[in-house]
Design an enzyme around this catalytic site. Structure first.
Site, PDB file in Angstrom:
ATOM      1  CB  CYS A 150      -0.859   6.701   2.365  1.00 50.73           C
ATOM      2  SG  CYS A 150      -2.184   5.926   3.316  1.00 50.73           S
ATOM      3  CD  GLU A 208      -1.408   2.240   2.163  1.00 51.25           C
ATOM      4  OE1 GLU A 208      -1.069   3.315   1.597  1.00 51.25           O
ATOM      5  OE2 GLU A 208      -1.349   2.069   3.386  1.00 51.25           O
TER       6      GLU A 208
END
Length: 678
Positions: free
Chosen positions: A298, A259
């Protein structure tokens, strides 16, 4: 000597005997030295062996439900200690508001996965994936997919920005999957992860070797990973590429999930001009994503897409709102924007800003000069909230370079196709959002950008009040994305658990498949005897069956049911009209009349262990029933699921209704609650 953060490995706490090579960690807001981090002296072979021997044995003897109960107790235990975690979190530059997402949000994922384990999975160690596939003409050879726990460990390599959430959102699915976990936190915030792990161990709730912690370098562990192990990484796209090329991944088959940080976008719809609710929602969303965690997320908005006609208004509105966001000590309630995690991170962010400027953007507010002023004023790793304007919407820098801090770039688009191409130019991201009240625009845009994004938020006046916002992944939905975002997935409810299990196609006879999967399969043995509704869970067995008596369906039954319920559809009431329908031979019985008669045929009316019928699933009507037809039902115990925390469980029954010619009339599953003892 400066304190060295310890690791929890092979069932004991390990602290390096020397600070040689240890990396110092400082308070993000004050620069004060907190401790050092090193994994020197850790026996990584012992870490792997402890997980695979003790961890797998202890964890995999528990059912999914038992693991779920432990997660709920663990989450409750940690939630009682959040005040301590918040105090530590301040040293990472995080405000109380920001830390809530990390700490309470992380613990919340454990509650969610406890529910997934206990409500969506069987009280077993095997999970059935999909239905039974008939592989032969006579049904003696069938197939089905099952999911079982892999015989390896799961290594987490986590980013610095969410030291609690990043660990727990992975730990929950891994634990339910039955896989022992090794956590490697990012160095700058490892002390917060350490505090939570210490409490998890201290709770005494976890099976032995279910959790280990390595603070510092974890590289030597890669040599001990093999085909049953997994690595789950969160961090930069560059590091993800490096890890994906490890020998354990490319040669020994270790599963790798990434990720990665990406250039996420938020787009203002053409309809959402100044004065609309959507315009205000858009501005607030961009500012929130710049200031929460100082933009170190993120999922933060790196590219702000706006119609050309609204570019100036958006820039003014964002700049004005940022001016109201208090900057300073994260411990102060008035602070909305704290420092980034370290001086190194500050340098990296400002260098990235300079590169984007060199690539054709200009500063509207913030930038290096203002950041330097804040750093001098507050004495920490401060970066000013920075808004850039891309003079060329197709400049490579604005789509390729990520400033991982409180930074966004305004980029204009001309029409829908232009907006779609710009969104895709990020080459894959975790999340995009579109703020619009125009359904037609939203439909076209979302369908076209979806292949490049793991999650898309559509925000407008109708869902804004309850929306969790652009930057908040939820445990029920996937978190991950294609391309630059790493190509992996996390969470997503049950999906997140199955990533750490092995899916296997089983081909066998119905009896064998019933035994292996723990659920009765059509064609396998049925056992007749006492009425199964008279049996408690202690006595009931899969395959216990009732074969009912016959009941004739009369025209009076059909008319009475129609008049009583109000369902006077022509197929039940008008012979000529019904006969003209190609699906019916004439007047036919109601489907729900058939179900009602079937219940009358299989229900045992006396008080007993069956406590309630709470639903039907998979109901199909197959052969129409005409007046004069006879019906009977075969009811078979299909799946038995005792609850861990109650004195009852669920029993799923296979119900098959046939007519006098043995033709199938209806089939479905009946769901009941049944006492464990009676």
């Amino acid at each position: 000597m400066t304190e060295i953060l310890s690791s929890y490995v092979a069932g004991t706490w390990h602290t390096p005997g020397s600070a040689d090579g240890a990396r110092p960690v400082r308070d993000a807001g004050t620069g004060e030295l907190l401790h050092s981090v090193s994994s020197a002296g850790v026996d990584f072979a012992a870490v792997a062996d402890h997980a695979r021997t003790t961890g797998i044995a202890e964890l995999q003897k528990l059912t999914f439900h038992q693991r779920g109960v432990i997660l709920k107790k663990l989450a409750t235990y940690l939630m009682e200690r959040t005040k301590d975690y918040h105090e530590i979190s301040f040293t990472t530059g995080t405000t109380k508001r920001d830390a809530f997402v990390d700490i309470e949000g992380g613990i919340g994922t454990l509650f969610t996965y406890s529910g997934v384990a206990r409500r969506q999975m069987p009280n077993s160690t095997v999970h059935l994936d999909g239905g039974v596939e008939r592989l032969s003409k006579n049904g003696t050879f069938v197939g089905r997919h099952i999911l079982t726990s892999r015989q390896g460990l799961a290594l987490q390599i986590n980013a610095f920005n969410f030291p609690v959430w990043g660990m727990l959102e992975k730990f929950g699915p891994m634990f339910v999957a039955g896989v022992p976990v090794v956590v490697k936190p990012a160095t700058d915030t490892a002390h917060l992860t350490h505090a939570v792990v210490a409490d998890m161990i201290e709770s005494g709730l976890l099976p032995a070797a279910a959790l280990q912690l390595v603070t510092g370098d974890v590289t030597p562990l890669f040599d001990h990973l093999a085909e049953q192990d997994a690595i789950a990484f969160t961090g930069s796209a560059d590091t993800a590429r490096t890890l994906s090329a490890l020998d354990c991944v490319t040669q020994r088959g270790t599963r790798f999930f990434a990720e990665a940080d990406s250039l996420n976008f938020s787009l203002l719809g053409p309809d959402a001009g100044p004065g609309t609710q959507e315009f205000d929602l858009f501005v607030s969303g961009v500012v929130a994503e710049m200031t929460v965690k100082a933009g170190q997320k993120c999922t933060a908005i790196r590219r702000t897409f706006v119609p050309e006609v609204h570019a100036e208004a958006v820039a003014e509105a964002i700049t004005a709102k940022l001016a109201t966001q208090g900057v300073g000590d994260p411990r102060e309630k008035s602070t909305r924007l704290g420092p980034v995690v370290s001086d190194k991170q500050r340098t990296d962010v400002l260098d990235a800003v300079d590169q984007i400027i060199a690539g054709g953007a200009r500063v509207l507010t913030g930038g290096r000069e203002e950041s330097d002023r804040l750093a001098v004023e507050h004495g920490g790793a401060y970066v000013a909230a920075t808004v850039l304007q891309a003079d060329d919407a197709w400049s490579d820098a604005v789509h390729d370079i990520e400033a991982f801090g409180p930074v966004t770039s305004i980029i204009t688009y001309s029409d829908t196709e232009d907006a779609v191409r710009l969104a895709a130019r990020g080459r894959g991201s975790l999340v995009g959002s579109v703020v619009t009240h125009d359904r037609e625009f939203a439909t076209e845009f979302v369908r076209k950008v979806a292949p490049w994004h793991g999650r898309v938020l559509v925000l407008d006046r109708d869902d804004a009040e309850e929306s969790t916002g652009h930057g908040s992944p939820l445990p029920n939905l996937i978190h991950g994305g294609p391309g630059r975002a790493g190509g992996g997935e996390e969470m997503g409810g049950l999906r997140g658990i199955t990533h750490f299990m092995q899916r296997t196609a089983i081909q066998a006879s119905p009896d064998m498949l019933t035994a292996i999967g723990g659920e009765w399969v059509n064609g396998s043995e049925r056992r007749l005897g006492d009425h199964p509704f008279t049996k408690s869970l202690a006595d009931l067995r899969i395959g216990d069956t009732l074969d009912s008596e016959w009941r004739e369906v009369t025209l009076d039954d059909i008319e009475h049911f129609a008049n009583f319920t109000g369902d006077t559809f022509y197929a039940h009431m008008k012979e000529e009209a019904a006969a003209a329908n190609p699906f019916f031979p004439g007047r036919v019985a109601h489907g729900y009349l058939i179900v009602s008669f079937a219940a009358g045929l299989f229900v045992q009316p006396d008080p007993g262990p069956v406590l309630a019928n709470y639903g039907l699933e998979g109901l199909n009507f197959i052969t129409p029933v005409s007046p004069g037809d006879k019906l009977k039902v075969t009811l078979t115990a299909k799946r038995i699921t005792p609850r861990e925390t109650d004195e009852y469980g669920e029993v799923r029954w296979d119900a098959q209704v046939v007519n006098q010619n043995d033709e199938p009339v209806a089939n479905y599953d009946v769901l009941t609650l049944v006492a464990k003892e009676y």
